[in-house]
Design a protein around this motif. Sequence first.
Motif, PDB file in Angstrom:
ATOM      1  N   ARG A  27      -3.158  -3.388  -7.976  1.00  0.00           N
ATOM      2  CA  ARG A  27      -4.576  -3.477  -7.638  1.00  0.00           C
ATOM      3  C   ARG A  27      -5.437  -2.760  -8.677  1.00  0.00           C
ATOM      4  N   HIS A 145      -7.055 -16.142   2.449  1.00  0.00           N
ATOM      5  CA  HIS A 145      -5.825 -15.642   3.071  1.00  0.00           C
ATOM      6  C   HIS A 145      -5.133 -16.787   3.817  1.00  0.00           C
ATOM      7  N   ARG A 185      -5.193 -14.097  -1.806  1.00  0.00           N
ATOM      8  CA  ARG A 185      -4.190 -13.071  -1.507  1.00  0.00           C
ATOM      9  C   ARG A 185      -3.058 -13.615  -0.652  1.00  0.00           C
ATOM     10  N   SER A 188      -0.334 -11.971   2.119  1.00  0.00           N
ATOM     11  CA  SER A 188      -0.027 -10.551   1.920  1.00  0.00           C
ATOM     12  C   SER A 188      -0.855  -9.589   2.768  1.00  0.00           C
ATOM     13  N   GLU A 189      -1.950 -10.059   3.396  1.00  0.00           N
ATOM     14  CA  GLU A 189      -2.826  -9.151   4.132  1.00  0.00           C
ATOM     15  C   GLU A 189      -3.144  -9.695   5.528  1.00  0.00           C
ATOM     16  N   PRO A 226     -10.989  -3.646  -1.226  1.00  0.00           N
ATOM     17  CA  PRO A 226      -9.735  -2.994  -0.826  1.00  0.00           C
ATOM     18  C   PRO A 226      -8.908  -3.916   0.057  1.00  0.00           C
ATOM     19  N   TYR A 227      -7.775  -3.408   0.483  1.00  0.00           N
ATOM     20  CA  TYR A 227      -6.894  -4.140   1.407  1.00  0.00           C
ATOM     21  C   TYR A 227      -7.698  -4.637   2.607  1.00  0.00           C
ATOM     22  N   GLY A 229      -6.315  -6.433   5.252  1.00  0.00           N
ATOM     23  CA  GLY A 229      -5.495  -6.675   6.445  1.00  0.00           C
ATOM     24  C   GLY A 229      -5.726  -5.608   7.484  1.00  0.00           C
TER      25      GLY A 229
END
Length: 230
Positions: A27, A145, A185, A188-189, A226-227, A229
Motif C-alpha cells: 500500500r 470490490h 481491490r 481482498s476487503e 485506507p483499508y 473492509g
Amino acid sequence: MRRAVMGLGVATTVLVSGCAADDPNRRAKTGAAIGALVGAVAGHQVDGDKGRYVGAAVGALAGAAVGNYQDKQAAELERELAAEQARGELNITKLSGNALKVGIASDATFDFDSAAIKSSAQATYAKIASVLKDYDKTIIHVVGHTDSTGTDAYNQKLSERRASAVASALTANGLNSARLLTEGRGESEPIADNSTKEGQRRNRRVDIVIKPIIEGQEQQAYTPPPYLGS
C-alpha cells in the motif's frame, strides 16, 4: 487533460500490479507511485519537506476549513441520495482524515458478472456527480470490490472494470476527470461473511471515497484510501 489522466490510470494499474500481493509495503508503494504519477501528469513539483505541490493547478482548503467543507458536502449527498439510502442501495459514511465514502451496492448498479451500468442507476450517478462538481477541492477515488466467488485474478479484473465504469458515469455527468482515480481491490476487503449469499451480496460493491485537498498536504488527497473492509 483527459487523455493524460487516462494514461495515469493505466500506468497506476501497471505499477500496482507490479507490487506483489503479499508485499507488506504494497500500500505504501502504491501510494508513492500514484503521488509520483500525479505530479508527472499535472506538471507539479513537490516540496519534499512539506509535501506541498508547488504551482498546483487545483484549489486547496485551509486546514481549519476542511471539516466544515466536508460536513456540508456530506449533508448535501445525504439530501440528494435519500431515496437510494432508503432503498438500501448505498450508504454515506465519514472516514479518517475528513474523507467521505459513498458505498454503493453492486446489484444496484450492475447485473451479475457485468461491468455495464444499469439504465436504472444512471440517475443516481448524475446526482452524485452534481454534488461533487460543487465541491471541487477534493480528489475522488473510485474503488471496486467483489465477493470471493471465482478466481482472485478474475475478481481483480472485474473490480477494476466496475470502478472504471462508475468513473465514466461520473465524468459523463460533467465531473472533471482530472479529479478521479480508479482502483480495483477484488475480493481482498470484504465487509461481510463470504460464506453466505447475503454476505457475498454485500461484498460486491463500489466505494466512492472523497478526499479533501488540504493546503500544505495536497499529496495526501491523491494517495489511495485506507483499508475499506470491516
